[in-house]
Design a protein around this motif. Structure first.
Motif, PDB file in Angstrom:
ATOM      1  N   THR A   1       2.365   4.377  -0.521  1.00  0.00           N
ATOM      2  CA  THR A   1       2.029   5.784  -0.272  1.00  0.00           C
ATOM      3  C   THR A   1       0.752   5.926   0.551  1.00  0.00           C
ATOM      4  OG1 THR A   1       0.977   5.765  -2.406  1.00  0.00           O
ATOM      5  CG2 THR A   1       3.164   6.754  -2.308  1.00  0.00           C
ATOM      6  N   LYS A   2      -0.163   4.954   0.451  1.00  0.00           N
ATOM      7  CA  LYS A   2      -1.415   5.048   1.222  1.00  0.00           C
ATOM      8  C   LYS A   2      -1.133   5.095   2.718  1.00  0.00           C
ATOM      9  CE  LYS A   2      -4.447   2.299  -1.538  1.00  0.00           C
ATOM     10  NZ  LYS A   2      -4.991   0.974  -1.497  1.00  0.00           N
ATOM     11  N   VAL A   3      -0.054   4.452   3.152  1.00  0.00           N
ATOM     12  CA  VAL A   3       0.292   4.481   4.574  1.00  0.00           C
ATOM     13  C   VAL A   3       1.509   5.388   4.809  1.00  0.00           C
ATOM     14  CG1 VAL A   3      -0.759   2.243   5.090  1.00  0.00           C
ATOM     15  CG2 VAL A   3       1.647   2.329   4.456  1.00  0.00           C
ATOM     16  N   GLN A   4       1.761   6.258   3.837  1.00  0.00           N
ATOM     17  CA  GLN A   4       2.846   7.258   3.909  1.00  0.00           C
ATOM     18  C   GLN A   4       4.187   6.621   4.285  1.00  0.00           C
ATOM     19  OE1 GLN A   4       1.292  10.484   6.387  1.00  0.00           O
ATOM     20  NE2 GLN A   4      -0.703  10.088   5.459  1.00  0.00           N
TER      21      GLN A   4
ATOM     22  N   HIS B   1      -6.371   1.825   7.139  1.00  0.00           N
ATOM     23  CA  HIS B   1      -6.277   0.972   5.948  1.00  0.00           C
ATOM     24  C   HIS B   1      -6.916  -0.393   6.245  1.00  0.00           C
ATOM     25  CE1 HIS B   1      -4.336  -1.354   2.731  1.00  0.00           C
ATOM     26  NE2 HIS B   1      -3.849  -2.154   3.666  1.00  0.00           N
TER      27      HIS B   1
ATOM     28  N   PRO C   1       0.823  -1.217   0.000  1.00  0.00           N
ATOM     29  CA  PRO C   1       0.000   0.000   0.000  1.00  0.00           C
ATOM     30  C   PRO C   1       0.857   1.267   0.000  1.00  0.00           C
ATOM     31  CG  PRO C   1      -0.138  -1.070   2.155  1.00  0.00           C
ATOM     32  CD  PRO C   1       0.684  -1.965   1.265  1.00  0.00           C
TER      33      PRO C   1
ATOM     34  N   SER D   1     -10.744  -0.007   7.005  1.00  0.00           N
ATOM     35  CA  SER D   1     -11.607   0.228   5.841  1.00  0.00           C
ATOM     36  C   SER D   1     -11.666  -1.011   4.946  1.00  0.00           C
ATOM     37  CB  SER D   1     -11.217   1.494   5.081  1.00  0.00           C
ATOM     38  OG  SER D   1      -9.980   1.324   4.503  1.00  0.00           O
TER      39      SER D   1
ATOM     40  N   ALA E   1      -2.843   5.924   9.493  1.00  0.00           N
ATOM     41  CA  ALA E   1      -3.246   5.541   8.126  1.00  0.00           C
ATOM     42  C   ALA E   1      -3.237   4.018   7.993  1.00  0.00           C
ATOM     43  CB  ALA E   1      -2.314   6.175   7.102  1.00  0.00           C
TER      44      ALA E   1
END
Ligand SMILES: Cc1cc2nc3c(=O)[nH]c(=O)nc-3n(C[C@H](O)[C@H](O)[C@H](O)COP(=O)(O)OP(=O)(O)OC[C@H]3O[C@@H](n4cnc5c(N)ncnc54)[C@H](O)[C@@H]3O)c2cc1C
Length: 414
Positions: free
Chosen positions: A85-88, A165, A83, A168, A161
């Protein structure tokens, strides 16, 4: 219900208390494996990851002496790269600095690790000087800087995040979530009628702050540092205890010493050889986040939740001043949270009594191991002997239990 409690409609297959990174990952993998099951994830806060997950420095590393820790963290990091970038995710690397004495004590454990496989390099002083402008001389309480380990598969991510993640994903598969729900009590079948040890005693339900009850076949407690307070009153010694930990964000006026020079692209997290002080740089915001691993004197209690500026002045500031004498900083933000410790091996626990299972004891490294812990807890709830981790390796679930525990002592402790 006769005693004034309100039964929540329906009956769940599983209820997970705690939507931190561990409960959310567990919920996600359980729902993925059992899509037809009715699973409820509960938290007292308004969103996932708002407990100690949100307090974390969210650093990750694959560099441990214990094979178990390497597997838990290494496989989780492999998953986090997906994931990305979604979790930076920011794979800045980790620079772990050792004094001569510390190096001599850790050398054997380090030399047993394969640098290529575990993606690390051993650095001498000259190589350290290519990365940092650190004062490497000893003075008073502060030891010399003799050697270093640069770990490439390390860095930081956003812990909230990551929790969101998983939560969701869980929701998108049909999982149910109740936030703002604070569980106050367990209903134990037979308890009020004075049960005998040979009776079939189990958890029938849980009760929230409004008197709503929730019923399920199986309950999973993923309440991190609150686990002891929740389970001790019903006679369960979880082996997990809370301990306060603090972080301080410093606005820096210059990068003096933290980079070899201003053009340097190597900007790792740093572990200093004194007092367990570590630094997470956030150079794009001119901030460094600094923490410290204190043990003796810090109680195993949900003690005062406020961060203590005096602690910064005594335990951290002198260490920074010694190793980075040119560094100008102003304390701009501070916060405190709790580690959920499992002594003596500082490795997570997944254990059950009747139809209640607890998952925790992440001992300060729950973010970096959450993916593996979630997969192992979900496998245990399905009655599987092994869990499949993100790197394809198989992990015997009983290794993290208390009864059949099979983990190694960690030698590389900050
Ligand atoms: C200062 C600090 C720095 C850290 N740095 C790092 C780091 O760099 N890297 C790393 O990997 N780890 C780090 N950690 C550790 C990491 O934060 C934890 O290992 C991780 O967050 C544990 O996740 P969890 O889901 O078990 O706990 P939590 O995130 O605390 O989740 C537990 C949840 O349970 C809920 N809950 C509790 N009781 C109840 C109840 N009765 N009813 C309803 N809900 C309840 C809480 O609201 C909470 O949301 C750090 C921790 C701290 C405090």
């Amino acid at each position: 219900m006769a005693n004034g409690l309100k039964r929540t409609p329906g009956f769940f297959d599983f209820i997970i208390i705690g939507a931190g990174v561990i409960g959310s990952a567990t919920a996600c993998y359980l729902k993925k494996a059992l899509p037809e099951s009715r699973i409820l994830l509960i938290d007292r806060y308004h969103t996932a990851g708002a407990g100690n997950t949100a307090k974390s420095a969210a650093l990750f590393r694959n560099f441990f002496s214990s094979r178990t820790n390497r597997l838990l963290a290494g496989s989780s990091i492999k998953y986090y790269l997906e994931p990305g970038t979604k979790v930076q995710l920011d794979p800045t690397g980790y620079l772990w600095l050792f004094s001569k004495e510390q190096w001599n004590a850790s050398r054997t454990a380090i030399h047993e690790l394969d640098p290529e496989k575990n993606k690390f390099e051993i650095l001498d002083r000259d190589r350290i000087a290519d990365i940092l402008g650190i004062n490497y001389q000893a003075k008073g309480h502060f030891p010399d800087v003799n050697s270093g380990i640069f770990c490439h598969l390390c860095g930081s991510l956003s812990a909230t995040a990551l929790a969101r993640h998983y939560a969701s994903l869980f929701k998108s598969m049909g999982g149910e979530i109740n936030f703002n729900t604070d569980i106050k009590e367990f209903i134990i079948t037979g308890q009020n009628s004075c049960y005998a040890p040979w009776d079939n005693v189990f958890i029938d339900g849980i009760v929230d702050q409004k008197g709503n009850t929730y019923n399920a076949k199986e309950f999973i407690v993923a309440t991190g540092a609150w686990t002891h307070d929740l389970l001790a009153p019903i006679g369960i010694a979880s082996g997990i205890l809370p301990k306060k930990r603090q972080l301080f964000a410093l606005k820096i006026e210059n990068n003096a010493g933290l980079l070899a020079d201003s053009t340097s692209t190597i900007r790792p997290a740093i572990i200093l050889p004194a007092g367990g002080v570590y630094i997470k740089p956030v150079f794009d915001k001119n901030i460094i986040i600094v923490g410290c691993a204190d043990d003796l004197g810090q109680p195993f209690l949900m003690s005062d939740p406020e961060p203590d500026p005096l602690y910064f002045q005594r335990a951290i500031e002198p260490v920074l001043n010694h190793y980075f004498p040119e560094l100008d900083f102003i304390l701009s933000l501070k916060w405190a949270g709790y580690y959920d410790y499992h002594w003596p091996d500082m490795t997570p626990v997944i254990e059950s009594v009747a139809n209640l299972t607890w998952v925790g004891g992440t001992s300060g490294s729950g973010i970096m191991k959450a993916d593996a812990i979630g997969r192992i807890a979900a496998a245990r709830m399905q009655g599987h002997k092994e869990a499949l981790l993100a790197d394809g390796s198989k992990f015997r679930v009983s290794r993290l239990s208390l009864q059949d525990r099979d983990v190694e002592k960690e030698e590389l402790i900050i």
